[in-house]
Design an enzyme around this catalytic site. Structure first.
Site, short mmCIF file in Angstrom:
data_model
loop_
_atom_site.label_atom_id
_atom_site.label_comp_id
_atom_site.label_asym_id
_atom_site.label_seq_id
_atom_site.Cartn_x
_atom_site.Cartn_y
_atom_site.Cartn_z
CG LEU A 2 8.84 7.76 2.18
CD1 LEU A 2 10.30 8.25 1.48
CD2 LEU A 2 8.99 8.13 3.79
CG ASP A 24 -7.61 0.82 8.04
OD1 ASP A 24 -6.82 1.73 8.73
OD2 ASP A 24 -8.96 1.23 7.98
CB ILE A 25 -1.98 1.17 10.20
CG1 ILE A 25 -2.18 2.72 10.06
CG2 ILE A 25 -1.17 0.93 8.68
CD1 ILE A 25 -1.03 3.58 10.11
CB ALA A 46 1.11 9.49 7.85
CE1 TYR A 47 -7.18 12.83 8.78
CE2 TYR A 47 -5.52 14.69 8.65
CZ TYR A 47 -6.87 14.24 8.64
OH TYR A 47 -7.98 15.20 8.41
CB THR A 48 -0.06 13.37 4.70
OG1 THR A 48 -1.06 12.98 3.89
CG2 THR A 48 0.96 12.07 5.41
CB THR A 87 6.47 15.79 10.70
OG1 THR A 87 6.29 17.20 10.24
CG2 THR A 87 5.55 15.60 12.06
CE1 TYR A 111 0.89 14.97 9.22
CE2 TYR A 111 2.48 16.51 9.61
CZ TYR A 111 2.27 15.43 9.23
OH TYR A 111 3.25 14.55 8.52
CD1 TRP A 137 9.48 21.74 4.84
CD2 TRP A 137 10.49 23.00 3.40
NE1 TRP A 137 9.44 22.99 5.31
CE2 TRP A 137 10.19 23.67 4.34
CE3 TRP A 137 11.40 23.56 2.49
CZ2 TRP A 137 10.16 25.18 4.43
CZ3 TRP A 137 11.38 25.03 2.45
CH2 TRP A 137 11.22 25.76 3.45
N1 LIG Z 1 5.13 14.98 2.77
C1 LIG Z 1 5.69 15.74 3.27
O1 LIG Z 1 6.37 17.00 3.22
C2 LIG Z 1 6.07 15.33 4.61
C3 LIG Z 1 6.54 15.96 5.69
C4 LIG Z 1 6.99 15.62 6.99
C5 LIG Z 1 6.57 14.34 7.34
N2 LIG Z 1 5.93 13.53 6.50
C6 LIG Z 1 5.63 11.99 6.96
O2 LIG Z 1 6.11 11.20 5.76
C7 LIG Z 1 5.51 10.11 5.82
C8 LIG Z 1 5.12 9.84 4.15
O3 LIG Z 1 4.50 10.97 3.61
P1 LIG Z 1 4.12 11.13 2.27
O4 LIG Z 1 4.25 12.44 1.75
O5 LIG Z 1 4.69 9.79 1.51
O6 LIG Z 1 2.53 10.85 2.44
P2 LIG Z 1 1.29 10.39 1.62
O7 LIG Z 1 1.70 10.51 -0.21
O8 LIG Z 1 -0.04 11.23 1.66
O9 LIG Z 1 1.04 8.95 1.83
C9 LIG Z 1 0.58 8.53 2.87
C10 LIG Z 1 -0.26 7.28 2.58
O10 LIG Z 1 -0.82 6.62 3.81
C11 LIG Z 1 -1.89 6.15 3.32
N3 LIG Z 1 -2.82 5.90 4.74
C12 LIG Z 1 -3.45 6.77 5.23
N4 LIG Z 1 -4.37 6.34 6.14
C13 LIG Z 1 -3.97 5.01 6.34
C14 LIG Z 1 -4.55 3.85 6.93
N5 LIG Z 1 -5.56 3.96 8.07
N6 LIG Z 1 -3.78 3.03 6.76
C15 LIG Z 1 -3.01 2.62 5.65
N7 LIG Z 1 -2.56 3.63 4.86
C16 LIG Z 1 -3.03 4.69 5.09
C17 LIG Z 1 -2.53 6.99 2.32
O11 LIG Z 1 -3.42 6.43 1.66
P3 LIG Z 1 -4.60 7.22 0.76
O12 LIG Z 1 -3.86 8.04 -0.03
O13 LIG Z 1 -5.44 6.05 0.14
O14 LIG Z 1 -5.41 7.96 2.04
C18 LIG Z 1 -1.15 7.45 1.43
O15 LIG Z 1 -1.01 6.21 0.63
C19 LIG Z 1 4.44 10.11 6.44
O16 LIG Z 1 4.58 9.73 7.85
C20 LIG Z 1 4.20 11.97 6.57
O17 LIG Z 1 3.55 12.08 7.80
C21 LIG Z 1 5.77 13.85 5.20
#
Ligand SMILES: NC(=O)c1ccc[n+]([C@@H]2O[C@H](COP(=O)([O-])OP(=O)(O)OC[C@H]3O[C@@H](n4cnc5c(N)ncnc54)[C@H](OP(=O)(O)O)[C@@H]3O)[C@@H](O)[C@H]2O)c1
Length: 273
Positions: A2, A24-25, A46-48, A87, A111, A137
């Site tokens: 995202l 690092d947040i 996020a931790y995803t 989420t 989560y 999703w």
């Molecule tokens: N994907 C889905 O289907 C989904 C569904 C519901 C909600 N969400 C929410 O939507 C948001 C975006 O999701 P996304 O799919 O884009 O996630 P993503 O691709 O996994 O990206 C999350 C990013 O957060 C970074 N990160 C993790 N720990 C961190 C820290 N301590 N400090 C700074 N950065 C950190 C990760 O870095 P590294 O890769 O280097 O660890 C990664 O770049 C998140 O809040 C997620 O919970 C996603």
């Protein structure tokens, strides 16, 4: 995934975009220094790892609760608006109709517990300036996602079995990015919004649509049930989110998921990974 589309959508504006290596947040002091001088903060970090969080809940809380609280406190001190992403897993997935934004939180897994607690901390730390946007999703051009997995599996398997008894809203990251920006630009009331494309389908329906968009025979996708795909973290059977808050804020909800998927395919965002 995202964050990358959000950065593209913000092209032409004055933006600082930081990777995990740059910020690092969980480091409160670094967060406060990074937020200084900014009017709006989008937290897409996020931790995803949904299944990983079952065995590593403390790690998920460190990022999704303490990390989010750090960003909210810094935004409050700076007087900046905060948009932070949550989420559908903050609900138990047992509802019979779309979840309104004010439905009580009842997280389905570790989560979800971390994200629910993160929502509460952010709203407590910065009540007047926090937008919680729950999504679900997600798929997009950058990063691993269900649509990309389907296309990868299609390349080496004649058929793919996909769960047909879990309903939700496939959501394109580019659409969500645009919606997050619209929310801030409109100076909408702070609070909780549901950032998912409209309508609903099952993972099976989503997979068939991905095949269609890729010019593949959708009959190669076969239905199965969630019980055949046991995973460490429980998954919701009904994850459809209501969109009333957009209308109340004078904004249009996000378009139907099938239209968004078609646009994503046309833009080249669907690729096997
Ligand atoms: N994907 C889905 O289907 C989904 C569904 C519901 C909600 N969400 C929410 O939507 C948001 C975006 O999701 P996304 O799919 O884009 O996630 P993503 O691709 O996994 O990206 C999350 C990013 O957060 C970074 N990160 C993790 N720990 C961190 C820290 N301590 N400090 C700074 N950065 C950190 C990760 O870095 P590294 O890769 O280097 O660890 C990664 O770049 C998140 O809040 C997620 O919970 C996603």
């Amino acid at each position: 995934m995202l964050g990358s589309d959000l950065q593209h959508a913000l092209a032409g504006r004055e933006v600082t975009a930081l990777t995990r290596a740059e910020l690092d947040i969980t480091d409160a002091r670094a967060v406060s220094a990074a937020v200084a001088g900014h009017d709006v903060v989008f937290n897409t970090a996020a931790y995803t790892d949904v299944d990983g969080a079952e065995a590593h809940e403390a790690d998920a809380f460190a990022i999704n609760v303490t990390g989010v609280e750090n960003v909210a406190r810094a935004a409050a001190t700076q007087g900046a608006k905060l948009v932070t992403i949550s989420t559908d897993y903050v609900f138990d997935g047992a509802a019979a109709g779309p979840y309104p934004e004010d439905s009580p939180r009842d997280p389905i897994n570790a989560y979800g517990r971390s994200k629910a607690a993160g929502e509460e901390r952010a709203l407590a730390a910065h009540p007047g300036g926090t937008y919680i946007v729950r999504t679900a999703w997600l798929y997009g051009a950058a990063g691993a996602n269900f649509a990309a997995t389907m296309l990868r599996l299609a390349a080496s398997n004649p058929t793919v079995s996909v769960v047909d008894d879990q309903l939700g809203q496939p959501t394109w990251t580019a659409d969500l990015a645009a919606q997050l920006i619209a929310l801030v630009d409109a100076d909408a009331p702070a609070g909780i919004y549901h950032g998912t494309n409209s309508g609903q389908t099952s993972w099976f329906g989503f997979a068939r649509a991905v095949f269609e968009e890729a010019g593949l025979d959708p009959e190669r996708v076969l239905p199965t049930d969630g019980a055949s795909f046991a995973r460490p973290a429980a998954r919701p059977s009904y994850s459809v989110l209501g969109h009333g808050a957009w209308t109340r804020a004078g904004l249009a909800p996000m378009r139907p998921w099938r239209d968004a998927l078609h646009a994503a395919a046309a833009s080249g965002a669907l690729a096997a990974r």
